[in-house]
Write an enzyme that holds these catalytic residues in place. Structure first.
Site, PDB file in Angstrom:
ATOM      1  N   LYS A 119      50.751  55.640  30.881  1.00  0.00           N
ATOM      2  CA  LYS A 119      51.971  55.986  31.627  1.00  0.00           C
ATOM      3  C   LYS A 119      52.309  57.461  31.466  1.00  0.00           C
ATOM      4  CE  LYS A 119      53.281  52.142  33.600  1.00  0.00           C
ATOM      5  NZ  LYS A 119      53.616  51.982  35.020  1.00  0.00           N
ATOM      6  N   LYS A 199      40.748  48.314  37.927  1.00  0.00           N
ATOM      7  CA  LYS A 199      41.286  46.952  38.024  1.00  0.00           C
ATOM      8  C   LYS A 199      42.233  46.875  39.226  1.00  0.00           C
ATOM      9  CE  LYS A 199      45.603  46.972  35.688  1.00  0.00           C
ATOM     10  NZ  LYS A 199      46.699  46.282  35.175  1.00  0.00           N
ATOM     11  N   LYS A 202      48.679  46.854  42.085  1.00  0.00           N
ATOM     12  CA  LYS A 202      49.570  47.274  43.168  1.00  0.00           C
ATOM     13  C   LYS A 202      49.747  48.806  43.144  1.00  0.00           C
ATOM     14  CE  LYS A 202      52.784  46.012  46.210  1.00  0.00           C
ATOM     15  NZ  LYS A 202      52.572  45.096  47.291  1.00  0.00           N
TER      16      LYS A 202
HETATM   17  P1  AMP Z   1      51.716  42.448  36.385  1.00  0.00           P
HETATM   18  O1  AMP Z   1      51.924  42.409  37.851  1.00  0.00           O
HETATM   19  O2  AMP Z   1      51.086  43.705  35.876  1.00  0.00           O
HETATM   20  O3  AMP Z   1      52.961  42.072  35.620  1.00  0.00           O
HETATM   21  O4  AMP Z   1      50.661  41.317  36.072  1.00  0.00           O
HETATM   22  C1  AMP Z   1      50.962  39.947  36.020  1.00  0.00           C
HETATM   23  C2  AMP Z   1      49.821  39.216  35.359  1.00  0.00           C
HETATM   24  O5  AMP Z   1      48.628  39.375  36.141  1.00  0.00           O
HETATM   25  C3  AMP Z   1      49.484  39.779  33.969  1.00  0.00           C
HETATM   26  O6  AMP Z   1      49.166  38.717  33.110  1.00  0.00           O
HETATM   27  C4  AMP Z   1      48.300  40.659  34.203  1.00  0.00           C
HETATM   28  O7  AMP Z   1      47.475  40.783  33.068  1.00  0.00           O
HETATM   29  C5  AMP Z   1      47.592  39.916  35.329  1.00  0.00           C
HETATM   30  N1  AMP Z   1      46.797  40.856  36.150  1.00  0.00           N
HETATM   31  C6  AMP Z   1      47.282  41.851  36.925  1.00  0.00           C
HETATM   32  N2  AMP Z   1      46.282  42.520  37.518  1.00  0.00           N
HETATM   33  C7  AMP Z   1      45.131  41.925  37.100  1.00  0.00           C
HETATM   34  C8  AMP Z   1      43.739  42.169  37.375  1.00  0.00           C
HETATM   35  N3  AMP Z   1      43.355  43.134  38.188  1.00  0.00           N
HETATM   36  N4  AMP Z   1      42.840  41.363  36.767  1.00  0.00           N
HETATM   37  C9  AMP Z   1      43.234  40.361  35.933  1.00  0.00           C
HETATM   38  N5  AMP Z   1      44.523  40.090  35.639  1.00  0.00           N
HETATM   39  C10 AMP Z   1      45.463  40.859  36.213  1.00  0.00           C
END
Ligand code: AMP
Ligand code: TRP
Length: 342
Positions: A119, A199, A202
């Site tokens: 960040k 990865k 968004k």
């Molecule tokens: P977030 O939107 O970052 O809060 O992600 C919500 C959940 O989705 C978390 O458990 C993340 O680890 C998982 N997640 C988000 N992006 C990925 C990705 N590209 N591959 C695997 N898991 C993901």
């Protein structure tokens, strides 16, 4: 344990940032485990709007994304009769527990967290204090309900490791109140984005969304980078490193045939992408219909979130009470008359 003994339901917790519409990375990396683990466990899923404030400062956007994320999860099969779904800011005890836990956390632990370093690089003009303490709040989210299992994507592994260390440090100082959590991963713990390198995320704009209009999803899949060494249609492809081929593993049981087509150049990347788009749309068509149905029910999502937070109130308050007691906060029996003041 005998085979007939009733299994004690495990406590499961996970959080998701209100970052808009769910994407394939969320689903394959975490949400499918939320949905599987709601069966037979005590599961709690939280839309972490406090956490989102570390990077998003648009109040309307946070509110809208919270609604969208909750709606998406419900449409994908999270069942409010089986799991508790709630909004973090509706249970402010999380913030208080984060403060209490932070007293056992050396600053060096949070400064070296990979997400904090990241960040600092991606939002250099907004290195706010809450970014530094982000993992402590995440620890409090899990600890306040004494949850053991935490379904997440691999990007959260360092946060979970830190949560274990924080809880261990607190328990050593004050006695064993909290449970050390364990991450639970799916068989696709890191889903790559449409760029085929980073990865799916968004904020990187490399997502395949689940609830976007059909044309948008087709376009996102068509834009995916495949095997960059496959230049001519007649070149053999390498499915092991092609992200489109990798995603096929989760959308049909014939992926080996698809991979063979790529290896022998019988099929081209465009064919394989088209097929993936059809399958992704097929796999989520029921969820997409359900999302539309739920969105048409006024107040439904809000009702679910409020009821969820309400159900958790006694547990959150009880954990705080126990924590206060161990840490010497709040009133207790008056000191015996004549006892020395110190
Ligand atoms: P977030 O939107 O970052 O809060 O992600 C919500 C959940 O989705 C978390 O458990 C993340 O680890 C998982 N997640 C988000 N992006 C990925 C990705 N590209 N591959 C695997 N898991 C993901
Ligand atoms: N940091 C997590 C993410 O970005 C979200 C989160 C907050 C979380 N609190 C949590 C995940 C507790 C698991 C458990 O995805």
């Amino acid at each position: 344990m005998s085979a007939t003994a009733a299994r004690t339901p495990a406590r499961v917790f996970s959080g998701v940032q209100p970052s808009g519409l769910p994407h394939l990375g969320n689903y394959l990396g975490a949400f499918r485990n939320y949905i599987a683990m709601q069966e037979g466990n005590d599961e709690i899923i939280c839309i972490v709007d406090y956490h989102a404030l570390t990077s998003t400062h648009d109040a309307e956007l946070i509110r809208r994304n919270t609604y969208e994320m909750a709606l998406g999860l419900l449409a994908l099969g999270l069942d409010p009769d089986k799991a508790v779904l709630f909004r973090q800011s509706d249970r402010p005890e999380h913030a208080e527990l984060a403060y209490l836990l932070s007293t056992v956390v050396p600053v060096s632990w949070v400064e070296r967290t990979p997400s904090f370093k990241e960040k600092k690089r991606t939002q250099p003009d907004d290195v706010n204090h809450a970014l530094l303490t982000y993992p402590v709040l995440q620890t409090a989210d899990i600890a306040i309900y004494k949850c053991r299992y935490v379904p997440v994507g691999k990007d959260q592994a360092a946060h979970l490791e830190l949560a274990r260390e924080i809880i261990r440090a607190w328990n050593v100082r004050y006695g064993a109140v909290f449970v050390e959590p364990e991450a639970v991963f799916t068989d696709s713990p890191i889903v790559k984005g449409t760029d085929g390198i980073q990865k799916m995320s968004k904020s990187l704009g490399n997502v395949v969304e689940i609830f976007a209009p059909e044309e948008v999803i087709r376009k996102q899949i068509t834009s995916m980078v495949t095997d960059t060494q496959r230049i001519l249609r007649t070149d053999p492809g390498r499915p092991e490193i092609c992200n489109v081929c990798q995603l096929h593993r989760f959308f049909g049981d014939d992926y080996e045939t698809i991979w063979e087509g790529e290896r022998t150049a019988r099929t081209g990347c465009v064919d394989t992408k088209r097929l993936l788009a059809d399958r992704v749309l097929g796999a989520f068509s029921e969820a997409r219909d359900r999302r539309a149905e739920l969105a048409a029910r006024p107040g439904y999502v809000e009702e679910v979130l409020r009821a969820g937070a309400e159900r958790l109130a006694p547990m959150a308050r009880e954990t705080l009470r126990e924590t206060h007691e161990r840490m010497g906060l709040g009133g207790s029996e008056a000191p015996a008359a004549g006892a020395p003041a110190s």
